[in-house]
Design a protein around this motif. Structure first.
Motif, PDB file in Angstrom:
ATOM      1  N   LEU A  68       0.864  -1.102   0.010  1.00  0.00           N
ATOM      2  CA  LEU A  68      -0.140  -0.065  -0.127  1.00  0.00           C
ATOM      3  C   LEU A  68       0.893   1.124  -0.099  1.00  0.00           C
ATOM      4  O   LEU A  68       0.778   2.201  -0.773  1.00  0.00           O
ATOM      5  N   LEU A  69       1.825   1.356   0.822  1.00  0.00           N
ATOM      6  CA  LEU A  69       2.882   2.351   0.630  1.00  0.00           C
ATOM      7  C   LEU A  69       3.518   2.667  -0.393  1.00  0.00           C
ATOM      8  O   LEU A  69       3.746   3.899  -0.702  1.00  0.00           O
ATOM      9  N   LYS A  83      -2.710   7.456   6.174  1.00  0.00           N
ATOM     10  CA  LYS A  83      -3.853   7.035   6.935  1.00  0.00           C
ATOM     11  C   LYS A  83      -4.188   5.587   7.037  1.00  0.00           C
ATOM     12  O   LYS A  83      -4.508   4.881   8.159  1.00  0.00           O
ATOM     13  N   GLU A  84      -4.561   5.041   5.831  1.00  0.00           N
ATOM     14  CA  GLU A  84      -5.026   3.637   5.635  1.00  0.00           C
ATOM     15  C   GLU A  84      -3.894   2.689   6.125  1.00  0.00           C
ATOM     16  O   GLU A  84      -4.145   1.773   6.812  1.00  0.00           O
ATOM     17  N   ALA A  85      -2.530   3.222   5.801  1.00  0.00           N
ATOM     18  CA  ALA A  85      -1.377   2.349   6.262  1.00  0.00           C
ATOM     19  C   ALA A  85      -1.230   2.342   7.931  1.00  0.00           C
ATOM     20  O   ALA A  85      -0.960   1.261   8.488  1.00  0.00           O
ATOM     21  N   GLU A  86      -1.853   3.267   8.623  1.00  0.00           N
ATOM     22  CA  GLU A  86      -1.585   3.560   9.717  1.00  0.00           C
ATOM     23  C   GLU A  86      -2.569   2.315  10.640  1.00  0.00           C
ATOM     24  O   GLU A  86      -2.353   1.921  11.718  1.00  0.00           O
ATOM     25  N   VAL A  87      -3.852   2.427   9.939  1.00  0.00           N
ATOM     26  CA  VAL A  87      -5.036   1.566  10.328  1.00  0.00           C
ATOM     27  C   VAL A  87      -4.534   0.041  10.155  1.00  0.00           C
ATOM     28  O   VAL A  87      -4.871  -0.652  11.101  1.00  0.00           O
ATOM     29  N   LYS A  88      -3.767  -0.378   9.118  1.00  0.00           N
ATOM     30  CA  LYS A  88      -3.578  -1.506   8.793  1.00  0.00           C
ATOM     31  C   LYS A  88      -2.341  -1.937   9.969  1.00  0.00           C
ATOM     32  O   LYS A  88      -2.490  -3.017  10.561  1.00  0.00           O
ATOM     33  N   LEU A  89      -1.388  -1.088  10.170  1.00  0.00           N
ATOM     34  CA  LEU A  89      -0.403  -1.381  11.096  1.00  0.00           C
ATOM     35  C   LEU A  89      -1.035  -1.447  12.671  1.00  0.00           C
ATOM     36  O   LEU A  89      -0.315  -2.195  13.259  1.00  0.00           O
ATOM     37  N   GLU A  90      -2.094  -0.622  12.907  1.00  0.00           N
ATOM     38  CA  GLU A  90      -2.574  -0.994  14.062  1.00  0.00           C
ATOM     39  C   GLU A  90      -3.420  -2.416  14.261  1.00  0.00           C
ATOM     40  O   GLU A  90      -3.148  -2.896  15.266  1.00  0.00           O
ATOM     41  N   PHE A 128       9.366   1.758   7.167  1.00  0.00           N
ATOM     42  CA  PHE A 128       8.924   2.378   5.775  1.00  0.00           C
ATOM     43  C   PHE A 128       8.155   3.521   5.939  1.00  0.00           C
ATOM     44  O   PHE A 128       8.160   4.484   5.235  1.00  0.00           O
ATOM     45  N   LEU A 129       6.939   3.369   6.585  1.00  0.00           N
ATOM     46  CA  LEU A 129       5.877   4.526   7.047  1.00  0.00           C
ATOM     47  C   LEU A 129       6.524   5.398   7.627  1.00  0.00           C
ATOM     48  O   LEU A 129       6.348   6.594   7.405  1.00  0.00           O
TER      49      LEU A 129
END
Length: 279
Positions: A68-69, A83-90, A128-129
């Motif tokens: 995604l990133l 923001k979507e990546a942060e949700v996935k990482l949560e 990476f994020l």
């Protein structure tokens, strides 16, 4: 012939002796001890398999986050991707919380091989994020600070505050180093995407950043974990490709149309000898 006819009697006696020995062995302290060992090994094996499954889930979701990133360089609204990546990482973080739950009261080194692939992939995704957002390398302390979980006491209700317990998961230095080593490959791919989109600034930033990581790994040398020294060669390859791209952009960037930069970069990268290291 007579001997065979009399075989039935000693066979009955043998069965009786075996039955008597079996009943005696069931109360033997040696047999009882081995039954305890069997139960402990079965419990450990079941926990190990659960950790392997959780690690697999962490690996899959972390890879999806990395994929995604990579879209950040080609979309008009990168903030939505972040923001979507942060949700996935949560969600991945919660999976690691389940690993911490399984390891409560256990020796982490006995189960390390079960979950280390997933933790390395998580470190790669988080770093990476973090690089995309801050253009710097996230530290081991920052990663571990995020892996603090609130769990209810065993046997208590799920209402947290009264019976809450703090669980922490500590990423080992070796897992952190291996995750950072894998990060360099993703940064090299990011460089390719940036060049393809006509961005000639990001490759130079990535080149400097990768050189710093390479210098850091060089200080470790052969004193670090064996897996780290194996991945150092791949790190050097990624750095060589990015530096080669920067060379092409610096020398010929002004004379090559932007839509052709990626093709030139790819062709020059293919000429790099895979056995040739970076000085």
């Amino acid at each position: 012939m007579n001997k065979r006819e009399g075989d039935g009697v000693p066979r009955k006696n043998t069965d009786a002796v075996q039955e008597r020995d079996g009943s005696a062995n069931s109360s033997s302290p040696v047999i009882a001890a081995f039954k305890v060992f069997q139960q402990e090994l079965d419990t450990k094996h079941d926990k190990y398999e659960r950790l392997v499954k959780l690690s697999r889930d962490v690996t899959i979701e972390s890879k999806r986050t990395i994929f995604l990133l990579h879209r950040v360089t080609s979309v008009t609204d990168p903030e939505a991707i972040l923001k979507e990546a942060e949700v996935k990482l949560e969600g991945v973080r919660q999976k690691i919380g389940q690993i911490a739950e399984e390891l409560r009261g256990e020796d982490i080194h006995q189960f390390h091989r079960a979950f280390t692939p997933g933790i390395q992939e998580f470190v790669e995704a988080v770093s990476f994020l973090h690089y995309i957002q801050h253009r710097s390398l996230i530290s081991l302390e920052e990663i571990n600070a995020r892996l603090v979980f609130m769990r209810a006491e065993k046997g208590s209700a799920e209402d947290l505050p009264p019976g809450a317990q703090v669980l922490t998961f500590q990423v080992t230095p070796s897992d952190y180093l291996l995750g950072v080593a894998d990060l360099t490959g993703e940064l090299m791919r990011m460089c390719i995407s940036s060049v393809g989109n006509g961005d000639i600034d990001t490759p130079f930033q990535l080149s400097q950043f990768l050189r710093q990581i390479h210098d850091g790994f060089s200080f470790i040398g052969n004193t670090g974990p064996y897996e780290v020294s194996k991945k150092l060669h791949t790190l050097r390859q990624s750095l060589g490709k990015v530096e080669d791209a920067c060379y092409a952009l610096k020398v010929r960037g002004s004379e090559i149309p932007k839509h052709m930069l990626a093709d030139v970069f790819s062709s020059r990268s293919a000429l790099i000898d895979p056995e040739e290291g970076v000085i």
